[in-house]
Scaffold this active site. Sequence first.
Site, PDB file in Angstrom:
ATOM      1  N   GLY A  53      45.203  33.235  35.751  1.00 31.89           N
ATOM      2  CA  GLY A  53      44.983  34.605  35.294  1.00 31.89           C
ATOM      3  C   GLY A  53      44.465  34.616  33.867  1.00 31.89           C
ATOM      4  CB  SER A  54      42.012  36.707  32.096  1.00 35.47           C
ATOM      5  OG  SER A  54      40.916  36.061  32.708  1.00 35.47           O
ATOM      6  N   GLY A  55      44.164  36.486  30.017  1.00 36.70           N
ATOM      7  CA  GLY A  55      45.184  37.014  29.121  1.00 36.70           C
ATOM      8  C   GLY A  55      45.914  35.922  28.360  1.00 36.70           C
ATOM      9  CG  HIS A  56      47.585  33.100  30.027  1.00 37.32           C
ATOM     10  ND1 HIS A  56      48.755  33.738  29.718  1.00 37.32           N
ATOM     11  CD2 HIS A  56      47.471  33.168  31.380  1.00 37.32           C
ATOM     12  CE1 HIS A  56      49.341  34.162  30.840  1.00 37.32           C
ATOM     13  NE2 HIS A  56      48.568  33.840  31.857  1.00 37.32           N
ATOM     14  CE  LYS A 104      48.725  28.930  33.421  1.00 34.92           C
ATOM     15  NZ  LYS A 104      47.360  29.144  33.939  1.00 34.92           N
ATOM     16  CG  ASP A 109      47.587  30.390  39.243  1.00 37.47           C
ATOM     17  OD1 ASP A 109      47.505  31.583  39.554  1.00 37.47           O
ATOM     18  OD2 ASP A 109      47.456  29.981  38.072  1.00 37.47           O
ATOM     19  CG  HIS A 215      52.317  35.770  33.694  1.00 40.46           C
ATOM     20  ND1 HIS A 215      52.828  34.563  34.099  1.00 40.46           N
ATOM     21  CD2 HIS A 215      50.982  35.668  33.734  1.00 40.46           C
ATOM     22  CE1 HIS A 215      51.812  33.747  34.374  1.00 40.46           C
ATOM     23  NE2 HIS A 215      50.693  34.391  34.167  1.00 40.46           N
TER      24      HIS A 215
END
Lengths: 329, 329
Positions: A53-56, A104, A109, A215
């Site tokens: 996921g994006s945001g990291h 991860k 995922d 998250h």
Amino acid sequence: MKKFINHVDDYLTESLAGFAAAHADLVTVNVEPLYIVRKTLKPGKVAIISGGGSGHEPMHGGFVGHGMLDAACPGQVFTSPTPDQMLAAAQAADTGAGVLFIVKNYSGDLMNFEMASELCEMPNASVLVNDDVAVENSSFTTGRRGVAGTVIVEKLVGSFAETGADLQACRAFAERVTARIASMGVAFSSCTVPAAGKPTFALGDDEIEIGVGIHGEPGRRRAKFETANAIADELLTAMVDDLKPAADAPLLLLVNGLGGTPLSELYLLYHAARWWLDGRGLSIARSHVGALTTSLEMAGASLTLCALDEEMMRHWDSPVHTAGLRWGM
Amino acid sequence: MKKFINHVDDYLTESLAGFAAAHADLVTVNVEPLYIVRKTLKPGKVAIISGGGSGHEPMHGGFVGHGMLDAACPGQVFTSPTPDQMLAAAQAADTGAGVLFIVKNYSGDLMNFEMASELCEMPNASVLVNDDVAVENSSFTTGRRGVAGTVIVEKLVGSFAETGADLQACRAFAERVTARIASMGVAFSSCTVPAAGKPTFALGDDEIEIGVGIHGEPGRRRAKFETANAIADELLTAMVDDLKPAADAPLLLLVNGLGGTPLSELYLLYHAARWWLDGRGLSIARSHVGALTTSLEMAGASLTLCALDEEMMRHWDSPVHTAGLRWGM
């Protein structure tokens, strides 16, 4: 919600367009399906691919480049990328020696990388990163979560692959590295997912979440605010109990900002962690302080320890040229 | 106030102790008086020295190293360092070719660097950075404030000094660079100075401060929250009106995070700024996206433009090895 944003649906697209333009010398961003691939691939090298996921950010797209990843698949914010992204990235990055996926440990995922792996026609293998010692099982995870230690896996395995090692050797090395990493984090504030428009969780003015996930998943306990030394003690006690590093192991200590915490505080936390480790006769051979695996604008940090050996230390020190980590070139 | 902190009085000391330990290969931190100096000095090179209040990390200590500064003097958070710090740093860093002080335009910094300059026995000169086009005169400033453009001055002049240029040439180059830089910022939230324990200013849930200073000084106006494109338009209009870059000038665009804004948003803002500049036929030759001049944990960002020439571009590209900026080595 105050963010640099035009429309919530365009958040990821516009952010990645900016990333692509700012690093046009290093990477190409393919839009449909969405993946980031090195501008120049090395023929015959095992392709190292990650995603999530994006945001990291800078993880994972910021680690595409010489000495780390060949490609990365960004999902929507905090959402797994899809198998077709992974498959397309593998096809774009493979130069004949096959593909190693660094995954991860989140259920989405894992499932999607497994599906991509089945669809891949080139030789491929996967390594699962689950370095977060905070909790067993979590909101999106069976077992332990994969967090900032993933950056170390990407750096070491990326460097190892540059030497021309074959797919099985890369996988074996990745598994050896993964087994030697432990992480744990703490949040001082929540983050706000753009599509949600409100904080993921609530923390009181004097509350912190010990063992938070990247998250915003719950950690071990909701605590009253504590000193940096007390926080370092709690995180490192859990990490060292799990990792059980040999007294003479050269440790890599990563102090990772979660997005909203200033660098001066991260150095203060590094100081506290170092003092704790020194007091137990554990020796820090390598250090990194900075925001490598973030949770949007969450205030907080995580600590990661990796028990290096001589070979791993060489691969940590080797030249790397990515948007998010760069040295020696 | 939730920060990684043990005692408010030890914030700076412990943070710098962490910095010193994490970068022991690069720098030495002298405690009394407080300054940061390169581990290895280059005999006969003009010493480039900066300093200012802490809370803007990685600026300035994070820019001590090959290709940038020889020494930096950190004051208490948002407080000018003292003349004795500057004098001691100059004595530690001078190797016979004299000292150039890079000073951000704040009254305290200016006064103390002037005093240090008078006390210095070695040849010395100063350059004043005042790149913030937002306002004339401000809480701590007569004239314009010095902000993130200072990093560009430190990079270009630091590289220039490595070539063996003498003090007068370094000063002349620094003045030429300084005249070609314009910056402006926006805040989405305040920061909290540890010793104050509460936010420096208050912003409503839908308010932003256009033209904010790096200590939270007021900007041009308190606005309702706007899109990234509208913010980029307002900042760049003011910057380009001031800078008046030639149509064919190769521009360096720096998107600087103020501390609490995630990288994905900074890339989105970069995309918005790039689109604006492209639309006016202005050409971005170099880019940097990241948090280089922060205001503790303030959410927000600043844009900086530098109208490069060929010589300046070479000095931007040249190798640099500091904690905060590193490439080519």
